[in-house]
Design a protein around this motif. Sequence first.
Motif, PDB file in Angstrom:
ATOM      1  N   ASP A  96      27.037  28.854  40.957  1.00 52.61           N
ATOM      2  CA  ASP A  96      27.388  29.230  39.589  1.00 52.61           C
ATOM      3  C   ASP A  96      26.169  29.335  38.679  1.00 52.61           C
ATOM      4  N   ILE A  97      25.097  28.618  39.008  1.00 55.79           N
ATOM      5  CA  ILE A  97      23.857  28.728  38.217  1.00 55.79           C
ATOM      6  C   ILE A  97      23.360  30.168  38.245  1.00 55.79           C
ATOM      7  N   ILE A  98      23.173  30.691  39.459  1.00 60.88           N
ATOM      8  CA  ILE A  98      22.624  32.040  39.621  1.00 60.88           C
ATOM      9  C   ILE A  98      23.615  33.076  39.108  1.00 60.88           C
ATOM     10  N   LEU A  99      24.903  32.869  39.393  1.00 61.04           N
ATOM     11  CA  LEU A  99      25.922  33.819  38.957  1.00 61.04           C
ATOM     12  C   LEU A  99      25.928  33.967  37.442  1.00 61.04           C
ATOM     13  N   SER A 100      25.922  32.841  36.729  1.00 61.70           N
ATOM     14  CA  SER A 100      25.993  32.872  35.262  1.00 61.70           C
ATOM     15  C   SER A 100      24.747  33.496  34.654  1.00 61.70           C
ATOM     16  N   LEU A 101      23.579  33.048  35.093  1.00 59.73           N
ATOM     17  CA  LEU A 101      22.335  33.537  34.496  1.00 59.73           C
ATOM     18  C   LEU A 101      22.071  35.008  34.835  1.00 59.73           C
ATOM     19  N   SER A 102      22.434  35.427  36.046  1.00 59.30           N
ATOM     20  CA  SER A 102      22.218  36.831  36.408  1.00 59.30           C
ATOM     21  C   SER A 102      23.155  37.740  35.621  1.00 59.30           C
ATOM     22  N   ARG A 103      24.374  37.273  35.338  1.00 58.53           N
ATOM     23  CA  ARG A 103      25.289  38.056  34.500  1.00 58.53           C
ATOM     24  C   ARG A 103      24.704  38.263  33.104  1.00 58.53           C
ATOM     25  N   ALA A 104      24.181  37.175  32.542  1.00 56.81           N
ATOM     26  CA  ALA A 104      23.609  37.265  31.201  1.00 56.81           C
ATOM     27  C   ALA A 104      22.345  38.113  31.191  1.00 56.81           C
ATOM     28  N   GLN A 105      21.494  37.919  32.193  1.00 49.74           N
ATOM     29  CA  GLN A 105      20.204  38.602  32.234  1.00 49.74           C
ATOM     30  C   GLN A 105      20.356  40.108  32.355  1.00 49.74           C
ATOM     31  N   HIS A 106      21.425  40.559  32.983  1.00 47.54           N
ATOM     32  CA  HIS A 106      21.618  41.993  33.184  1.00 47.54           C
ATOM     33  C   HIS A 106      21.636  42.753  31.862  1.00 47.54           C
ATOM     34  N   ASP A 107      22.189  42.143  30.807  1.00 43.33           N
ATOM     35  CA  ASP A 107      22.275  42.829  29.515  1.00 43.33           C
ATOM     36  C   ASP A 107      21.111  42.514  28.588  1.00 43.33           C
ATOM     37  N   LEU A 108      20.313  41.514  28.937  1.00 42.31           N
ATOM     38  CA  LEU A 108      19.202  41.135  28.064  1.00 42.31           C
ATOM     39  C   LEU A 108      17.928  41.859  28.498  1.00 42.31           C
ATOM     40  N   LYS A 109      17.973  43.200  28.435  1.00 41.86           N
ATOM     41  CA  LYS A 109      16.826  44.035  28.797  1.00 41.86           C
ATOM     42  C   LYS A 109      16.281  43.657  30.167  1.00 41.86           C
ATOM     43  N   SER A 110      17.164  43.724  31.155  1.00 41.74           N
ATOM     44  CA  SER A 110      16.825  43.272  32.497  1.00 41.74           C
ATOM     45  C   SER A 110      15.823  44.206  33.186  1.00 41.74           C
ATOM     46  N   ILE A 111      15.040  43.621  34.059  1.00 46.43           N
ATOM     47  CA  ILE A 111      14.119  44.372  34.903  1.00 46.43           C
ATOM     48  C   ILE A 111      14.854  44.689  36.204  1.00 46.43           C
ATOM     49  N   LYS A 112      14.872  45.954  36.599  1.00 48.17           N
ATOM     50  CA  LYS A 112      15.692  46.373  37.730  1.00 48.17           C
ATOM     51  C   LYS A 112      15.336  45.622  39.014  1.00 48.17           C
ATOM     52  N   SER A 113      14.040  45.457  39.280  1.00 46.25           N
ATOM     53  CA  SER A 113      13.631  44.753  40.503  1.00 46.25           C
ATOM     54  C   SER A 113      14.100  43.303  40.482  1.00 46.25           C
ATOM     55  N   LEU A 114      14.118  42.691  39.286  1.00 41.76           N
ATOM     56  CA  LEU A 114      14.591  41.318  39.160  1.00 41.76           C
ATOM     57  C   LEU A 114      16.089  41.241  39.457  1.00 41.76           C
ATOM     58  N   MET A 115      16.822  42.270  39.069  1.00 39.58           N
ATOM     59  CA  MET A 115      18.258  42.301  39.332  1.00 39.58           C
ATOM     60  C   MET A 115      18.514  42.322  40.838  1.00 39.58           C
ATOM     61  N   TYR A 116      17.705  43.068  41.593  1.00 38.99           N
ATOM     62  CA  TYR A 116      17.851  43.103  43.048  1.00 38.99           C
ATOM     63  C   TYR A 116      17.613  41.722  43.653  1.00 38.99           C
ATOM     64  N   ILE A 117      16.553  41.061  43.187  1.00 40.59           N
ATOM     65  CA  ILE A 117      16.232  39.718  43.707  1.00 40.59           C
ATOM     66  C   ILE A 117      17.357  38.749  43.391  1.00 40.59           C
ATOM     67  N   GLN A 118      17.874  38.805  42.161  1.00 34.45           N
ATOM     68  CA  GLN A 118      18.959  37.918  41.769  1.00 34.45           C
ATOM     69  C   GLN A 118      20.202  38.148  42.622  1.00 34.45           C
ATOM     70  N   TYR A 119      20.483  39.418  42.895  1.00 31.53           N
ATOM     71  CA  TYR A 119      21.672  39.734  43.677  1.00 31.53           C
ATOM     72  C   TYR A 119      21.569  39.147  45.087  1.00 31.53           C
ATOM     73  N   VAL A 120      20.426  39.349  45.735  1.00 37.08           N
ATOM     74  CA  VAL A 120      20.229  38.832  47.096  1.00 37.08           C
ATOM     75  C   VAL A 120      20.302  37.309  47.094  1.00 37.08           C
ATOM     76  N   LEU A 121      19.657  36.674  46.116  1.00 36.51           N
ATOM     77  CA  LEU A 121      19.672  35.216  46.021  1.00 36.51           C
ATOM     78  C   LEU A 121      21.080  34.697  45.770  1.00 36.51           C
ATOM     79  N   LEU A 122      21.814  35.377  44.889  1.00 33.34           N
ATOM     80  CA  LEU A 122      23.190  34.973  44.597  1.00 33.34           C
ATOM     81  C   LEU A 122      24.068  35.098  45.834  1.00 33.34           C
ATOM     82  N   LEU A 123      23.975  36.229  46.520  1.00 32.52           N
ATOM     83  CA  LEU A 123      24.826  36.454  47.692  1.00 32.52           C
ATOM     84  C   LEU A 123      24.530  35.423  48.779  1.00 32.52           C
ATOM     85  N   PHE A 124      23.240  35.132  49.006  1.00 30.75           N
ATOM     86  CA  PHE A 124      22.865  34.131  50.015  1.00 30.75           C
ATOM     87  C   PHE A 124      23.401  32.759  49.635  1.00 30.75           C
ATOM     88  N   THR A 125      23.183  32.343  48.385  1.00 28.01           N
ATOM     89  CA  THR A 125      23.621  31.012  47.932  1.00 28.01           C
ATOM     90  C   THR A 125      25.136  30.900  47.957  1.00 28.01           C
TER      91      THR A 125
END
Length: 344
Positions: free
Chosen positions: A233-262
């Motif tokens: 839930d840590i990664i899920l919550s923060l990645s949801r918020a970060q997506h709209d806060l002027k997110s960096i596309k490459s960071l979104m990919y990293i977050q997604y992989v990390l979230l899915l693995f966790t």
Amino acid sequence: MNPILKSNGRSFFKKANFYYFRISNLSYEETFRLLFILLASILSFFVFDALHFRQYLIMTDVPVISYSSFSIMLFGLIIVHYSKWSVNYLCHDFVYRTISTQYQGEFRDVRVKKILKWLFDGVYYSTTSILCWYFFHEEPWYPNGLGGTNYTGIWQDFPNMINNKWVIPFYMIQTANHLYALIHLAIKRKEVETKYWEYMLHHTLATCLLIFSALYNQFRFGIVVLGIHDIADIILSLSRAQHDLKSIKSLMYIQYVLLLFTWIYTRVIIFPQIILEAILNYQDYPEAAWGNKYLIIQMCILLGMHIYWTYFMMQIGINVFKKGKKYEEINTYDNKEILKQGRN
């Protein structure tokens, strides 16, 4: 064949086909609503069973949680409420200025509230995950997969109380957070939440698991389930918020992989192992026969929801990264405001 029996037989099969068609064509939200009704319909029975088992433990001189300890939940509700208020007060203006311009008017206000909730959740679950490991990692029922060091079994020393001073305050404040989410959903979000019954089922399951496990002296199950859920839930919550806060596309990919693995590691691998061990090493107490089985059934329903959400997350990845579709069009959990604006 008797004409009456033949007619009754046709009527029976017609009704069976009708109900089969209705059930097989239920939407996800209708299915969650049906599961919630089934869960709620048997809830009162297990309240009496839990109280009966509690009385049995008292009569056999086994320590139980005092009713006065549940008052810590009230303190926890106050902590959660004012913590959320603090996050809103400190971050509202920054979030409002920073989020994407695709949100306008009332949709922007709704989106800001969602992002503030996710920011709070990210901070909250980070704190509880650290505290959970720090307080309990040396306990014999804390799984090695979560960082435990002395694991022997989830039923270890049941039904005795856990000899750890942090169990009750940690447990009651965590229960308060889930109870707060349930109350807020029922009162504040019923008219606006598009996945109302899905969240209602999840929040009710989580709250009931915590309260019932406390009454059954099953703090072991409760704390392990909390530890399993909070990490992802840590990664899920923060990645949801970060997506709209002027997110960096490459960071979104990293977050997604990390979230899915966790997510898969904790909720689809470790969690089923705990359920399987609970079933295979089931400790039969006649006074709590129904209650312990009810807790296991609740965990199985949660596992089903985990698998459903895992499928959904994997579909997002396939559609966004492989097929090139827009994240906003695929993720209907977080982006209903955009879709609604598009239709208007």
